[in-house]
Design a protein around this motif. Structure first.
Motif, PDB file in Angstrom:
ATOM      1  N   THR A   1       0.827  -1.209   0.000  1.00 49.25           N
ATOM      2  CA  THR A   1       0.000   0.000   0.000  1.00 49.25           C
ATOM      3  C   THR A   1       0.861   1.258   0.000  1.00 49.25           C
ATOM      4  O   THR A   1       0.566   2.231  -0.705  1.00 49.25           O
ATOM      5  CB  THR A   1      -0.933   0.002   1.229  1.00 49.25           C
ATOM      6  OG1 THR A   1      -1.685  -1.214   1.253  1.00 49.25           O
ATOM      7  CG2 THR A   1      -1.901   1.177   1.183  1.00 49.25           C
TER       8      THR A   1
ATOM      9  N   VAL B   1       2.109   1.859  -3.431  1.00 54.70           N
ATOM     10  CA  VAL B   1       1.049   2.408  -4.265  1.00 54.70           C
ATOM     11  C   VAL B   1       0.876   3.902  -4.010  1.00 54.70           C
ATOM     12  O   VAL B   1       0.507   4.672  -4.912  1.00 54.70           O
ATOM     13  CB  VAL B   1      -0.267   1.642  -4.006  1.00 54.70           C
ATOM     14  CG1 VAL B   1      -1.478   2.413  -4.529  1.00 54.70           C
ATOM     15  CG2 VAL B   1      -0.211   0.263  -4.647  1.00 54.70           C
TER      16      VAL B   1
ATOM     17  N   THR C   1       1.928   2.754  -8.292  1.00 54.14           N
ATOM     18  CA  THR C   1       0.833   1.886  -8.747  1.00 54.14           C
ATOM     19  C   THR C   1       1.080   1.387 -10.161  1.00 54.14           C
ATOM     20  O   THR C   1       0.877   0.213 -10.463  1.00 54.14           O
ATOM     21  CB  THR C   1      -0.509   2.648  -8.690  1.00 54.14           C
ATOM     22  OG1 THR C   1      -0.627   3.294  -7.426  1.00 54.14           O
ATOM     23  CG2 THR C   1      -1.674   1.695  -8.862  1.00 54.14           C
TER      24      THR C   1
ATOM     25  N   ALA D   1      -4.485   0.670 -12.376  1.00 53.50           N
ATOM     26  CA  ALA D   1      -3.778   1.344 -11.292  1.00 53.50           C
ATOM     27  C   ALA D   1      -4.764   1.964 -10.305  1.00 53.50           C
ATOM     28  O   ALA D   1      -4.597   1.877  -9.086  1.00 53.50           O
ATOM     29  CB  ALA D   1      -2.848   2.408 -11.875  1.00 53.50           C
TER      30      ALA D   1
ATOM     31  N   LEU E   1      -6.474  -0.871  -8.223  1.00 52.09           N
ATOM     32  CA  LEU E   1      -5.563  -1.420  -7.226  1.00 52.09           C
ATOM     33  C   LEU E   1      -5.397  -0.455  -6.065  1.00 52.09           C
ATOM     34  O   LEU E   1      -5.410  -0.860  -4.882  1.00 52.09           O
ATOM     35  CB  LEU E   1      -4.207  -1.717  -7.866  1.00 52.09           C
ATOM     36  CG  LEU E   1      -3.127  -2.253  -6.927  1.00 52.09           C
ATOM     37  CD1 LEU E   1      -3.544  -3.579  -6.314  1.00 52.09           C
ATOM     38  CD2 LEU E   1      -1.800  -2.402  -7.658  1.00 52.09           C
ATOM     39  N   SER E   2      -5.241   0.820  -6.368  1.00 53.78           N
ATOM     40  CA  SER E   2      -5.097   1.820  -5.322  1.00 53.78           C
ATOM     41  C   SER E   2      -6.341   1.872  -4.441  1.00 53.78           C
ATOM     42  O   SER E   2      -6.261   1.936  -3.209  1.00 53.78           O
ATOM     43  CB  SER E   2      -4.839   3.188  -5.962  1.00 53.78           C
ATOM     44  OG  SER E   2      -4.750   4.192  -4.968  1.00 53.78           O
TER      45      SER E   2
END
Length: 304
Positions: free
Chosen positions: A48, A51, A57, A149, A152-153
């Motif tokens: 995390t 990211v 990311t 991206a 996922l973030s």
């Protein structure tokens, strides 16, 4: 709702798996379990934090897009039966760990080892197994469902506070090293990955926000598959038609040849018969007529 990553990874390490893993590492089950409980939130928190950095990311997504996940385990227990399988899985996860932790990887493993009482190399194995499974889950989503991206973030930040709170006491040095103070779930309305029902997602297909590009890729693949099926059917039909024409052609030649032979034979026999009658009687009239041989009309017979 999305798969709950922290719970999923922790559930990988059942008592039976801990026993197998401790024997593989040459460590005690108690210290192995302690290392696992420390490593998982650090792995997720580290991802995390990566990211959250500029370009982080995109770098993770790029790494995931290049992976081959056909043999990547979804369960740690699948690779602990044989030493080579375990080693291969750990090796597969190292690139993921390097992308997450960068130059802090060595120091992180040392601190976890000091906290848990196992060797740093054993910590690398624990992180490698967990990282390989996590990479497989995310990688499949990226390649099959268009994980972006942004998606996922959103997934990771939606659970960021949980990652930070799950880190056991005694690992504050790791938190300081990796900047875990910045692990905060954004305030505001709940997103798809921040709802209370995070556990309803499945491992194979977690409900991660998907992109329009991913949907387009899937639609193109579906159309291509149908086109290939239609082409295969057409090719098969043409082959069958060709074979049928060849067979019919062969049968026709054979039948016609026989017919011509029989017809010629009958014609030759009839001609020969007529010549024989003509030689014997001087005419070729029907010899079956009443009267003398060769005379059809009995009225033409001279009478005395």
């Amino acid at each position: 709702m999305a798969v709950h990553l922290l719970t999923y990874l922790k559930e990988q390490f059942t008592p039976g798996v801990i026993d197998l893993l401790s024997r593989e590492l040459g460590e005690s089950p108690a210290t192995t379990l302690k290392a696992v409980n420390g490593s998982i939130p650090i792995l997720l928190g580290g991802l995390t934090r990566r990211v959250q950095t500029s370009g982080g990311t995109s770098s993770i997504i790029n790494l995931l897009s290049k992976g081959e996940y056909g043999n990547t385990p979804l369960d740690v227990s699948q690779v602990l039966d044989e030493h080579q399988q375990t080693a291969d899985t750990v090796t597969a996860g190292r690139s993921f760990l390097a992308e997450i932790f960068g130059s802090n990887l060595t120091r992180t493993t040392e601190l976890i080892g000091t906290y848990s009482g196992i060797k740093p190399q054993s910590v690398v194995t624990v992180l490698g197994l967990s990282g390989s499974v996590l990479m497989g889950v995310l990688g499949r989503q990226q390649q099959e469902n268009g994980l972006t991206a942004h998606s996922l973030s959103t997934l990771l930040l939606g659970q960021a506070t949980e990652f930070r709170k799950a880190m056991p006491g005694g690992l504050e040095a790791v938190g300081s090293l990796l900047g875990f103070d910045e692990l905060q779930t954004p305030a505001g309305p709940q997103t798809e990955v921040q709802g209370a029902d995070n556990f309803s997602g499945t491992v194979i297909n977690p409900n991660i926000p998907k992109s329009a590009e991913g949907d387009r890729r899937l639609e193109n693949v579906r159309w291509l598959r149908w086109v290939m099926v239609v082409i295969a059917i057409l090719v098969a039909a043409l082959i069958i038609q060709k074979c049928s024409e060849n067979q019919n052609g062969t049968d026709g030649i054979s039948t016609d040849s026989t017919a011509r032979v029989e017809s010629d034979a009958v014609e030759d026999t009839s001609a020969a018969t007529k010549r024989s009658i003509q030689d014997a009687n001087g005419q070729v009239s029907d010899s079956t007529a009443p009267g003398a041989l060769g005379i059809r009309d009995s009225s033409k017979i001279e009478r005395p």
